[in-house]
Design an enzyme around this catalytic site. Sequence first.
Site, mmCIF file in Angstrom:
data_model
loop_
_atom_site.group_PDB
_atom_site.id
_atom_site.type_symbol
_atom_site.label_atom_id
_atom_site.label_comp_id
_atom_site.label_asym_id
_atom_site.label_seq_id
_atom_site.Cartn_x
_atom_site.Cartn_y
_atom_site.Cartn_z
ATOM 1 N N GLU A 1 -43.549 24.437 5.791
ATOM 2 C CA GLU A 1 -44.528 24.220 5.957
ATOM 3 C C GLU A 1 -44.731 24.012 7.814
ATOM 4 O OE1 GLU A 1 -46.509 21.952 3.571
ATOM 5 O OE2 GLU A 1 -44.937 21.044 2.748
ATOM 6 N N SER B 1 -47.762 22.059 -0.119
ATOM 7 C CA SER B 1 -48.137 23.531 0.484
ATOM 8 C C SER B 1 -48.258 24.294 -0.557
ATOM 9 C CB SER B 1 -48.220 23.949 1.762
ATOM 10 O OG SER B 1 -48.196 22.946 2.563
ATOM 11 N N TYR C 1 -55.587 26.439 2.451
ATOM 12 C CA TYR C 1 -55.806 27.435 3.482
ATOM 13 C C TYR C 1 -56.269 27.764 3.797
ATOM 14 C CZ TYR C 1 -51.748 23.663 3.918
ATOM 15 O OH TYR C 1 -50.738 22.682 3.484
ATOM 16 N N ARG D 1 -52.004 10.544 0.359
ATOM 17 C CA ARG D 1 -53.525 11.040 -0.800
ATOM 18 C C ARG D 1 -52.637 11.348 -2.150
ATOM 19 N NH1 ARG D 1 -53.110 16.205 0.942
ATOM 20 N NH2 ARG D 1 -52.493 17.204 -1.381
ATOM 21 N N ASP E 1 -52.753 13.245 -5.317
ATOM 22 C CA ASP E 1 -53.538 14.059 -6.292
ATOM 23 C C ASP E 1 -53.737 14.167 -8.393
ATOM 24 O OD1 ASP E 1 -53.792 15.397 -4.081
ATOM 25 O OD2 ASP E 1 -51.720 16.216 -4.305
ATOM 26 N N GLU F 1 -49.005 14.264 -8.570
ATOM 27 C CA GLU F 1 -48.442 13.814 -6.876
ATOM 28 C C GLU F 1 -48.520 12.983 -5.820
ATOM 29 O OE1 GLU F 1 -46.830 17.034 -4.074
ATOM 30 O OE2 GLU F 1 -48.554 18.215 -5.277
ATOM 31 N N ASN G 1 -48.600 12.492 -1.244
ATOM 32 C CA ASN G 1 -48.902 13.440 -0.454
ATOM 33 C C ASN G 1 -48.488 12.294 0.518
ATOM 34 O OD1 ASN G 1 -48.681 14.910 1.939
ATOM 35 N ND2 ASN G 1 -49.114 16.550 0.666
ATOM 36 N N GLY H 1 -51.909 16.501 5.191
ATOM 37 C CA GLY H 1 -52.913 18.000 6.016
ATOM 38 C C GLY H 1 -53.629 17.095 6.786
#
Length: 316
Positions: A24, A154, A224, A263, A265, A277, A279, A283
């Site tokens: 990443e 990612s 992305y 974050r 999800d 998950e 994070n 990002g």
Amino acid sequence: MENISAKIDKKTKIGVLCGGMSSEKDVSMRSGKNCYEAIKRLGYDNAELIVVDENIAQTLNEKQIEIAYIALHGKYGEDGCIQGLLEILKIPYTGCGVMASSICMNKEYTKRVLSTCPEIPLIKSVFVKKGDDVFEKTKTLKYPLITKPVSEGSSFGMTKVNALNELEKAYNEAVKYNNDVLIEEFIDGYFVTVGVLENEGNVFATEILEIRTKTEWYDFDAKYTKGLSEFILPANLDAQTTALIKDLSIKAHVTAGCSGVSRVDFMIKDNQPYFLEINTSPGMTDTSDLPAQANVMGIDYDKLVLLILNSAGLNK
């Protein structure tokens, strides 16, 4: 949103750590550049953008960095490694500490920890270690499945598996990234994500972001590439489901020992959220989720960076 004020002296020498040695790296470079520019706009004139490599300890010492702003993603950056190094160097850093970073980078161990909180709904899955018979391990799961490297971000190495004859190829793709693989039942619903932030000791959830993609699922390209995902903010959820997801996000953040920022999800099916998950280093690119979520609730990009910067040293 309550007032967000700077807690760190403007003369402090801040190192914005980005790049790194994971798959990443390119995403991290984009996050780091944005965060660095925001920190400079906030008046921290002694901030430096530092590209992380094997000599990072020497670099931090030579530059006399006093606080590290972590904009790293993936292996060595959000898995507890850089956090441990910074602990040894006695440099305060932003975001989650060593243990929470390490746990949340490993999808299997995240689920094990969160299983201690019965309210958090987990997707049925199996953990396949190197040398295991993947067909034997997955025989209790219902297709379609999602194969995931256990410690990757990612969407690298992830594959949707529609039938048994696709499993081996998908598993082999995942083990290119990690020896261990998490295989989950595919939830045929839609993806939502919610940020968790802290201000003055108050842990709160951002607005929920629903993501509709033009790809089959929320893969790397959808994450992305501009135009491949539609952000719906706030998510198209009823009040009860909205409140539930925000509550579950905060519970997951706290249960996993996170601090400063995360974050969380979920997949949603029939108004039922299923945890995916956490994070711990979300990002911060132009197309990233967290800045969009924060902006909707009145926290612009610079204020978001300031919130995260203020978390430095709170992860002990």
